[in-house]
Design an enzyme around this catalytic site. Structure first.
Site, mmCIF file in Angstrom:
data_model
loop_
_atom_site.group_PDB
_atom_site.id
_atom_site.type_symbol
_atom_site.label_atom_id
_atom_site.label_comp_id
_atom_site.label_asym_id
_atom_site.label_seq_id
_atom_site.Cartn_x
_atom_site.Cartn_y
_atom_site.Cartn_z
ATOM 1 C CB SER A 17 -7.093 10.804 -14.540
ATOM 2 O OG SER A 17 -6.777 10.064 -13.570
ATOM 3 C CE LYS A 66 1.584 7.365 -8.494
ATOM 4 N NZ LYS A 66 0.803 7.123 -7.441
ATOM 5 N NE ARG A 153 4.944 -9.370 1.718
ATOM 6 C CZ ARG A 153 4.689 -9.363 0.414
ATOM 7 N NH1 ARG A 153 3.294 -10.430 0.203
ATOM 8 N NH2 ARG A 153 4.934 -8.636 -0.420
ATOM 9 C CB THR A 154 9.786 -6.466 3.876
ATOM 10 O OG1 THR A 154 9.178 -7.420 2.729
ATOM 11 C CG2 THR A 154 11.482 -6.494 3.597
HETATM 12 P P1 NDP Z 1 4.453 -1.040 -3.764
HETATM 13 O O1 NDP Z 1 4.649 -2.199 -4.552
HETATM 14 O O2 NDP Z 1 5.381 -0.040 -3.538
HETATM 15 O O3 NDP Z 1 4.237 -1.631 -2.280
HETATM 16 C C1 NDP Z 1 3.463 -2.652 -2.109
HETATM 17 C C2 NDP Z 1 3.330 -2.981 -0.552
HETATM 18 O O4 NDP Z 1 2.338 -3.939 -0.314
HETATM 19 C C3 NDP Z 1 4.641 -3.505 0.121
HETATM 20 O O5 NDP Z 1 4.619 -3.113 1.422
HETATM 21 C C4 NDP Z 1 4.267 -4.830 0.072
HETATM 22 O O6 NDP Z 1 4.882 -5.734 1.251
HETATM 23 C C5 NDP Z 1 2.816 -5.035 0.593
HETATM 24 N N1 NDP Z 1 2.113 -6.242 0.219
HETATM 25 C C6 NDP Z 1 1.910 -6.546 -1.209
HETATM 26 N N2 NDP Z 1 1.235 -7.982 -1.287
HETATM 27 C C7 NDP Z 1 1.019 -8.292 0.039
HETATM 28 C C8 NDP Z 1 0.103 -9.261 0.797
HETATM 29 N N3 NDP Z 1 -0.381 -10.301 -0.043
HETATM 30 N N4 NDP Z 1 0.178 -9.098 2.127
HETATM 31 C C9 NDP Z 1 0.902 -8.108 3.086
HETATM 32 N N5 NDP Z 1 1.609 -7.012 2.364
HETATM 33 C C10 NDP Z 1 1.650 -7.125 0.854
HETATM 34 O O7 NDP Z 1 3.036 -0.320 -4.073
HETATM 35 P P2 NDP Z 1 2.380 1.100 -3.824
HETATM 36 O O8 NDP Z 1 2.846 1.354 -2.370
HETATM 37 O O9 NDP Z 1 2.956 1.887 -4.896
HETATM 38 O O10 NDP Z 1 0.646 0.715 -3.905
HETATM 39 C C11 NDP Z 1 0.093 0.290 -2.802
HETATM 40 C C12 NDP Z 1 -1.727 0.310 -3.258
HETATM 41 O O11 NDP Z 1 -2.071 1.789 -3.364
HETATM 42 C C13 NDP Z 1 -1.778 -0.100 -4.699
HETATM 43 O O12 NDP Z 1 -2.928 -0.928 -4.542
HETATM 44 C C14 NDP Z 1 -2.141 1.182 -5.359
HETATM 45 O O13 NDP Z 1 -3.093 0.955 -6.386
HETATM 46 C C15 NDP Z 1 -2.600 1.884 -4.352
HETATM 47 N N6 NDP Z 1 -2.904 3.383 -4.667
HETATM 48 C C16 NDP Z 1 -4.039 4.285 -4.618
HETATM 49 C C17 NDP Z 1 -4.023 5.313 -4.851
HETATM 50 C C18 NDP Z 1 -5.426 6.330 -5.046
HETATM 51 O O14 NDP Z 1 -5.558 7.405 -5.550
HETATM 52 N N7 NDP Z 1 -6.330 5.671 -4.519
HETATM 53 C C19 NDP Z 1 -2.852 6.199 -5.107
HETATM 54 C C20 NDP Z 1 -1.559 5.492 -4.930
HETATM 55 C C21 NDP Z 1 -1.501 4.206 -4.701
HETATM 56 P P3 NDP Z 1 6.482 -6.012 1.193
HETATM 57 O O15 NDP Z 1 7.317 -4.542 1.432
HETATM 58 O O16 NDP Z 1 6.931 -7.035 2.180
HETATM 59 O O17 NDP Z 1 6.870 -6.546 -0.194
#
Ligand code: NDP
Length: 275
Positions: A17, A66, A153-154
């Site tokens: 950033s 956040k 997944r959930t």
């Molecule tokens: P959270 O921890 O809030 O949520 C993670 C999600 O990923 C959940 O739905 C979880 O499922 C799922 N998940 C994790 N591992 C697996 C797996 N092996 N198989 C299937 N599902 C999986 O994370 P965020 O939502 O905050 O972030 C998600 C991604 O977005 C991150 O990689 C982050 O870096 C990226 N991001 C990028 C931005 C950009 O500017 N490019 C901005 C914001 C985020 P479950 O609910 O079942 O646990």
């Protein structure tokens, strides 16, 4: 006069950033300071207050703060309220803090404007139901897709999001292990954090049709596991979240300065980095 900005996170040394915002400022001959600030759960509120009381005009906030930033603001934009999270804060002239979320706007701008793929009337599937999905839903819904499905997944978390957004749109929900769909989506967005551990969130290759644009919110130097899988299964349009990162930064910069920076050069710069 120099304007003072920062990004809070933990870890934070990887953040690009500062360079992106310096590139934006240079377009307007503005002098800015933009620091990376490492914080902790215990110290975040104090660190934020110290930044603004010592002249900070605006800051970005990344993981894991956040939601804390959301709670610390006096007022919130619609995007922040819908996201229940804040990645951008502006200190207004009366000293109060306005919280905003620019992630979803950044994603939509990158797909619709930069990649020239319309969301309006399209069939979109989002993988994941975490904070990132909550943040991108309202801007995607504003584009009026024909179908919008969340696969997670959930499953209860996907259902919860569908309930929270049902005043705006009838979001469909499906299990990520065996996703149900009529036709392959036009746009398949990986908003899971699976790429961070180089694992694949889905295995159903029929999700990838001839025209499917595959987009991973995560980004790395090399293709993410999801984008590699998509490409191996015939996807010809694969993009990671670097464009989204730059576009969400541009949206923050505009909130702070009322100036809309051009983004193409910064995206190219980020894509050409080798470390
Ligand atoms: P959270 O921890 O809030 O949520 C993670 C999600 O990923 C959940 O739905 C979880 O499922 C799922 N998940 C994790 N591992 C697996 C797996 N092996 N198989 C299937 N599902 C999986 O994370 P965020 O939502 O905050 O972030 C998600 C991604 O977005 C991150 O990689 C982050 O870096 C990226 N991001 C990028 C931005 C950009 O500017 N490019 C901005 C914001 C985020 P479950 O609910 O079942 O646990």
């Amino acid at each position: 006069m120099s304007y003072k900005f920062a990004v809070f996170g933990n870890p934070i040394k990887q953040s690009k950033s500062p360079q992106i915002h310096q590139q934006f400022a240079a377009q307007f001959d503005m002098l800015i300071e933009y620091e990376r600030l490492l914080s902790t759960d215990d110290m975040f509120d104090d660190d934020l207050q110290h930044f603004f009381s010592s002249g900070g005009l605006g800051c970005n906030v990344t993981a894991p703060f956040k939601e804390r930033a959301f709670a610390a603001c006096d007022d919130l934009t619609v995007a922040a309220k819908r996201a229940c999270a804040t990645n951008t804060i502006l200190r207004r002239s009366d000293g109060t803090l306005l919280g905003h979320n620019s992630d979803g706007v950044g994603l939509v701008k990158d797909i619709v404007v930069n990649k020239q793929v319309p969301m309006s009337g399209s069939n979109i599937m989002i993988l994941g139901a975490g904070g990132a999905t909550r943040g991108i839903l309202e801007p995607i819904i504003s584009e009026q897709p024909a179908h919008l499905t969340i696969a997670n997944r959930t499953i209860a978390k996907a259902r919860q999001l569908a309930i929270e957004f049902r005043d705006l749109y009838a979001v469909e929900v499906t299990p990520i292990e065996q996703p149900e769909y009529q036709v392959a989506p036009d746009i398949l967005i990986n908003a899971t954090s699976a790429s961070l551990s180089a694992s694949l969130p889905v295995s159903d290759s029929r999700l990838i049709g001839n025209q499917t644009l595959c987009y991973d919110l995560s980004y790395k130097i090399e293709p993410t596991a999801f984008l590699q899988w998509a490409s191996d299964n015939g996807a010809t349009r694969c993009y990671d979240g670097k464009g989204m990162l730059v576009e969400q930064a541009a949206n923050s910069f505009e909130l702070w300065t009322n100036r809309q920076p051009a983004t193409a050069e910064s995206i190219k710069w980020l894509e050409n980095l080798t470390v």
